[in-house]
Design a protein around this motif. Structure first.
Motif, PDB file in Angstrom:
ATOM      1  N   ALA A  65       0.833  -1.202   0.000  1.00 45.09           N
ATOM      2  CA  ALA A  65       0.000   0.000   0.000  1.00 45.09           C
ATOM      3  C   ALA A  65       0.867   1.252   0.000  1.00 45.09           C
ATOM      4  N   THR A  66       1.973   1.222   0.755  1.00 45.41           N
ATOM      5  CA  THR A  66       2.815   2.414   0.878  1.00 45.41           C
ATOM      6  C   THR A  66       4.141   2.205   0.140  1.00 45.41           C
ATOM      7  N   LEU A  67       4.801   3.321  -0.156  1.00 44.89           N
ATOM      8  CA  LEU A  67       6.101   3.235  -0.815  1.00 44.89           C
ATOM      9  C   LEU A  67       7.162   2.685   0.133  1.00 44.89           C
ATOM     10  N   ARG A  68       7.006   2.946   1.415  1.00 43.84           N
ATOM     11  CA  ARG A  68       7.914   2.342   2.397  1.00 43.84           C
ATOM     12  C   ARG A  68       7.834   0.818   2.300  1.00 43.84           C
ATOM     13  N   GLU A  69       6.610   0.303   2.232  1.00 47.05           N
ATOM     14  CA  GLU A  69       6.444  -1.144   2.087  1.00 47.05           C
ATOM     15  C   GLU A  69       7.134  -1.640   0.811  1.00 47.05           C
TER      16      GLU A  69
ATOM     17  N   ILE B 271      -8.585  10.609   0.775  1.00 48.20           N
ATOM     18  CA  ILE B 271      -7.245  11.086   1.095  1.00 48.20           C
ATOM     19  C   ILE B 271      -6.383   9.928   1.586  1.00 48.20           C
ATOM     20  N   ASP B 272      -5.060  10.161   1.595  1.00 46.80           N
ATOM     21  CA  ASP B 272      -4.139   9.077   1.953  1.00 46.80           C
ATOM     22  C   ASP B 272      -3.877   8.987   3.450  1.00 46.80           C
ATOM     23  N   ALA B 273      -4.721   9.609   4.263  1.00 45.43           N
ATOM     24  CA  ALA B 273      -4.626   9.460   5.716  1.00 45.43           C
ATOM     25  C   ALA B 273      -5.772   8.574   6.181  1.00 45.43           C
ATOM     26  N   GLY B 274      -5.436   7.342   6.583  1.00 44.27           N
ATOM     27  CA  GLY B 274      -6.440   6.399   7.073  1.00 44.27           C
ATOM     28  C   GLY B 274      -6.196   6.098   8.546  1.00 44.27           C
ATOM     29  N   THR B 275      -6.630   4.907   8.966  1.00 41.07           N
ATOM     30  CA  THR B 275      -6.469   4.524  10.375  1.00 41.07           C
ATOM     31  C   THR B 275      -5.012   4.547  10.803  1.00 41.07           C
ATOM     32  N   LYS B 276      -4.099   4.201   9.869  1.00 43.59           N
ATOM     33  CA  LYS B 276      -2.684   4.124  10.235  1.00 43.59           C
ATOM     34  C   LYS B 276      -2.033   5.505  10.326  1.00 43.59           C
ATOM     35  N   ALA B 277      -2.792   6.568  10.029  1.00 43.95           N
ATOM     36  CA  ALA B 277      -2.268   7.932  10.174  1.00 43.95           C
ATOM     37  C   ALA B 277      -3.089   8.747  11.168  1.00 43.95           C
ATOM     38  N   LEU B 278      -4.389   8.498  11.244  1.00 48.67           N
ATOM     39  CA  LEU B 278      -5.277   9.295  12.104  1.00 48.67           C
ATOM     40  C   LEU B 278      -5.696   8.564  13.372  1.00 48.67           C
ATOM     41  N   GLY B 279      -5.642   7.240  13.353  1.00 48.18           N
ATOM     42  CA  GLY B 279      -6.216   6.461  14.444  1.00 48.18           C
ATOM     43  C   GLY B 279      -7.734   6.471  14.316  1.00 48.18           C
ATOM     44  N   ARG B 280      -8.360   5.439  14.865  1.00 44.90           N
ATOM     45  CA  ARG B 280      -9.828   5.361  14.764  1.00 44.90           C
ATOM     46  C   ARG B 280     -10.431   5.857  16.076  1.00 44.90           C
ATOM     47  N   GLU B 281     -10.144   7.101  16.398  1.00 46.91           N
ATOM     48  CA  GLU B 281     -10.579   7.659  17.665  1.00 46.91           C
ATOM     49  C   GLU B 281     -11.887   8.417  17.500  1.00 46.91           C
ATOM     50  N   PRO B 282     -12.861   8.165  18.377  1.00 50.44           N
ATOM     51  CA  PRO B 282     -14.134   8.876  18.263  1.00 50.44           C
ATOM     52  C   PRO B 282     -13.977  10.321  18.725  1.00 50.44           C
ATOM     53  N   LEU B 283     -14.844  11.189  18.234  1.00 49.44           N
ATOM     54  CA  LEU B 283     -14.912  12.556  18.754  1.00 49.44           C
ATOM     55  C   LEU B 283     -15.631  12.462  20.091  1.00 49.44           C
ATOM     56  N   ARG B 284     -14.954  12.857  21.167  1.00 49.18           N
ATOM     57  CA  ARG B 284     -15.586  12.736  22.494  1.00 49.18           C
ATOM     58  C   ARG B 284     -16.379  13.996  22.794  1.00 49.18           C
ATOM     59  N   ALA B 285     -17.330  14.271  21.929  1.00 54.49           N
ATOM     60  CA  ALA B 285     -18.171  15.463  22.047  1.00 54.49           C
ATOM     61  C   ALA B 285     -19.249  15.338  20.981  1.00 54.49           C
ATOM     62  N   GLU B 286     -20.056  16.381  20.831  1.00 52.56           N
ATOM     63  CA  GLU B 286     -21.066  16.393  19.776  1.00 52.56           C
ATOM     64  C   GLU B 286     -20.386  16.313  18.414  1.00 52.56           C
ATOM     65  N   GLY B 287     -20.930  15.496  17.519  1.00 56.21           N
ATOM     66  CA  GLY B 287     -20.375  15.420  16.174  1.00 56.21           C
ATOM     67  C   GLY B 287     -19.858  14.035  15.875  1.00 56.21           C
ATOM     68  N   GLU B 306      -7.273   1.342   6.285  1.00 58.68           N
ATOM     69  CA  GLU B 306      -5.941   1.494   6.855  1.00 58.68           C
ATOM     70  C   GLU B 306      -5.167   2.659   6.250  1.00 58.68           C
ATOM     71  N   GLU B 307      -5.253   2.830   4.915  1.00 59.70           N
ATOM     72  CA  GLU B 307      -4.499   3.894   4.256  1.00 59.70           C
ATOM     73  C   GLU B 307      -5.409   4.843   3.470  1.00 59.70           C
ATOM     74  N   HIS B 308      -6.695   4.794   3.702  1.00 59.82           N
ATOM     75  CA  HIS B 308      -7.647   5.675   3.023  1.00 59.82           C
ATOM     76  C   HIS B 308      -8.539   6.371   4.054  1.00 59.82           C
ATOM     77  N   GLY B 309      -8.765   7.663   3.847  1.00 58.76           N
ATOM     78  CA  GLY B 309      -9.758   8.396   4.622  1.00 58.76           C
ATOM     79  C   GLY B 309     -10.787   8.962   3.656  1.00 58.76           C
ATOM     80  N   ILE B 310     -12.073   8.797   3.974  1.00 58.71           N
ATOM     81  CA  ILE B 310     -13.123   9.270   3.080  1.00 58.71           C
ATOM     82  C   ILE B 310     -13.633  10.621   3.570  1.00 58.71           C
ATOM     83  N   LEU B 311     -13.467  11.663   2.750  1.00 60.98           N
ATOM     84  CA  LEU B 311     -14.010  12.982   3.083  1.00 60.98           C
ATOM     85  C   LEU B 311     -15.451  13.055   2.602  1.00 60.98           C
ATOM     86  N   ASP B 312     -16.342  13.374   3.524  1.00 64.20           N
ATOM     87  CA  ASP B 312     -17.760  13.521   3.195  1.00 64.20           C
ATOM     88  C   ASP B 312     -17.974  14.936   2.639  1.00 64.20           C
ATOM     89  N   LEU B 313     -18.364  15.030   1.372  1.00 63.55           N
ATOM     90  CA  LEU B 313     -18.523  16.340   0.728  1.00 63.55           C
ATOM     91  C   LEU B 313     -19.975  16.823   0.730  1.00 63.55           C
TER      92      LEU B 313
END
Lengths: 378, 378
Positions: A65-69, B271-287, B306-313
């Motif tokens: 998936a990544t270039l590092r890989e 975008i190329d920021a998925g769980t392995k870049a952002l973590g799957r952390e909930p917003l601990r507030a409204e939203g 893991e390597e994909h983040g979906i932006l809701d447009l």
């Protein structure tokens, strides 16, 4: 002198070497039996050592998936599929700089990505194979019509540094616990036929049709047209894989070894594996919690802080003591591996070996030189 | 030659240096104003460089969770509180081996942990300070009665290598969005008074009463008896901190720089920021969602692979192009930092510096020697 689990500092991922070997053998045998090309995804293990074993057992190449890989796997493999959109100047530059002897394939879902890719290929003095990525139900990336697939394949073939290789999709929406998996597989076969026909009519028949992912991999031979699978998780498996029936509980090869650090609050025990060791991944099946104990599957990790995991003791008569070690089967093993730099290989209680998660992180080639991830004997 | 954001390979965490400086100043000023000892938790930044700045601005010492953090921070600080139960042989051995000039304090909630701790302290030829950890509402670790607190303090004082220092608690259950925060703070004051009285009656008055955590830190001066705070997140802040009102959106200093890699599926961008870049952390507030865009706060990361983040447009008229860079404010910044080896410091679009996340991971002292995490100029 032998090393035992009790001597390891926790939290740390440990892999049952017999289970790992069994999992590697089983998928290789499945692919051979059904005449499917096996191109394992390395995102799960991120280890050239395990990748080399996959290749020895018959894998045709590797998926990254990544270039590092890709850079790390180039040490053991000369046929790499970077199953990720080749978008962004830095990513393209790294792609072009992979060793010349490595055949590189990428996935594309947009003609606008191809011109920069062709330039990068030329600068790297190489031909890059392109798989057209189709969205066949996952709704993440991929073209959404056969016409768009044909447009990309044509654009690829017009470039002297690119070559059209086939069609790829990611069937992440087809999981064993989905009641209508049979229907989904039939639909998948129909969709593939439509895409293949359109490409063939345009004079661009796909040489490879690549699907897979561990949950659906075992049934890919039932889908007409598919000739390649790309499972990743099967090497270790995890609580989700077991819970959806894609493996047995005894096939879970990786556990997070943890220590009970507090038993002060009633009805629970606290271990030193929290979000920074297990990840906050949901169980993608019936059940809750972030993991379950290997030896007490009725005990789940019910809450997480960064460095604390709360074991719910309400469903068990087992009562741990302060300092006891436990082994947690995580919900999603790929995330656990990404959180650690090193993995220990065990048989029973004996620690036999250790290896680096060499392709973890994002470090560029330049930084690879000083990486501490060198194999080492225990 | 200047480096700009556009040249960075994504995903990568970037820190706005002006916002970071402002955040550091603000908490230091709050602590000074109210006469509170500030002992920042390094789990958020894991960087000796930022820790040194916290100390320069008046922090009395640092708080760590892991031994890796303590070892790395020992380079810049001689007063470390390891706010974690000292349980497990490997952990105790590492604790004892911290440099002799470092005053080490640990948190304990069980008398059974103390004997091994005392032995480790002796072997390390040092005296270890012990804070009794009390559960004042978080229900994670900590003693659950003043009697147990007194028992631990007494046991500590009987050991020649241990010294009782005070009382500590983690008010993670008190967050700005909790409607009855006022009542919770009043209750906290009452509980502290009960514990303090019991300890004082036993002849063991707590020298330090330590609380804090970013959401509650700004109100700790209202709680009678508390004389120390241990906030971590405030250096960078995140979407949760802003959403619960513990900082402004403009105080979020760390964003994950990402690239739009697919716009093929309607209504979304990938975008190329998925769980392995952002973590799957909930917003601990409204939203909902896993992060929001710095420049388009109405756009959230609605799904992760893991390597994909979906932006809701769906809530914006903004339409990104393939290859565009975006900056994501994550829900929980501590997890993001833990996922990367390096951070870039920026002012506007200019990349001014970079620093390693030196205390990331679990590597032991032995392995520290070969760590690639060395500061480097851009």
């Amino acid at each position: 002198m032998a090393t035992y689990l009790e001597q390891l500092e926790t939290p740390v991922p440990v892999v049952d070497l017999d289970r790992l070997a069994h999992n590697l053998d089983r998928m290789a045998a499945y692919a051979t039996l059904h005449g499917l090309r096996l191109r394992p995804h390395v995102k799960t293990h991120k280890s050239p050592r395990i990748a080399a074993e996959q290749l020895r057992l018959g894998a045709v190449g590797l998926t990254c998936a990544t270039l590092r890989e890709a850079e790390v796997m180039a040490e053991v493999c000369d046929d790499l599929f970077v199953a990720y959109p080749p978008v962004g100047a830095a990513r393209l530059e790294r792609l072009a700089r992979l060793p010349a002897e490595v055949q590189v394939t990428v996935a594309a879902d947009d003609v606008h990505a191809l011109d920069a890719l062709a330039v990068a290929a030329k600068l790297g003095r190489r031909t890059i194979d392109v798989m057209v990525e189709a969205d066949l139900g996952m709704h993440r990336v991929g073209v959404t019509s056969p016409e768009k697939a044909v447009a990309i394949a044509r654009h690829v073939e017009r470039s002297s540094s690119l070559r059209f290789a086939g069609l790829q999709f990611y069937p992440g929406h087809i999981r064993s616990h989905v009641k209508d998996q049979d229907a989904a597989l039939v639909q998948l076969g129909r969709d593939i036929a439509v895409y293949t026909e359109a490409l063939t009519d345009a004079g661009l028949p796909p040489r490879i049709v690549s699907g897979g992912s561990t949950p659906a991999a075992w049934r890919m031979h039932e889908v007409p047209g598919v000739n390649e699978v790309r499972p990743g998780t099967y090497v270790y498996n995890d609580r989700t894989t077991a819970q959806i029936g894609a493996c047995d509980w005894e096939d879970c090869a990786l556990t997070v070894l943890a220590t009970v650090v507090s038993i002060s609050v009633k009805g629970q025990a606290v271990i030193d594996a929290g979000t920074k060791a297990l990840g906050r991944e949901p169980l993608r099946a019936e059940g809750d919690g972030y993991g379950a104990l290997l030896d007490h599957p009725e005990v789940v990790v019910s809450r997480l802080s960064e460095e604390h995991g709360i074991l719910d003791l309400s469903q068990t008569s087992w009562r741990p003591r302060l300092g006891d070690q436990v082994r947690v089967i995580p919900n999603h093993v790929c995330i656990v591996v990404h959180l650690f730099d090193e993995i220990f290989g065990v048989r029973g209680h004996a620690v036999e070996t250790r290896w680096p998660v060499a392709a973890r992180g994002r470090a560029s080639n330049l930084e690879l030189e000083t990486a501490p991830n060198r194999p080492r004997a225990v």
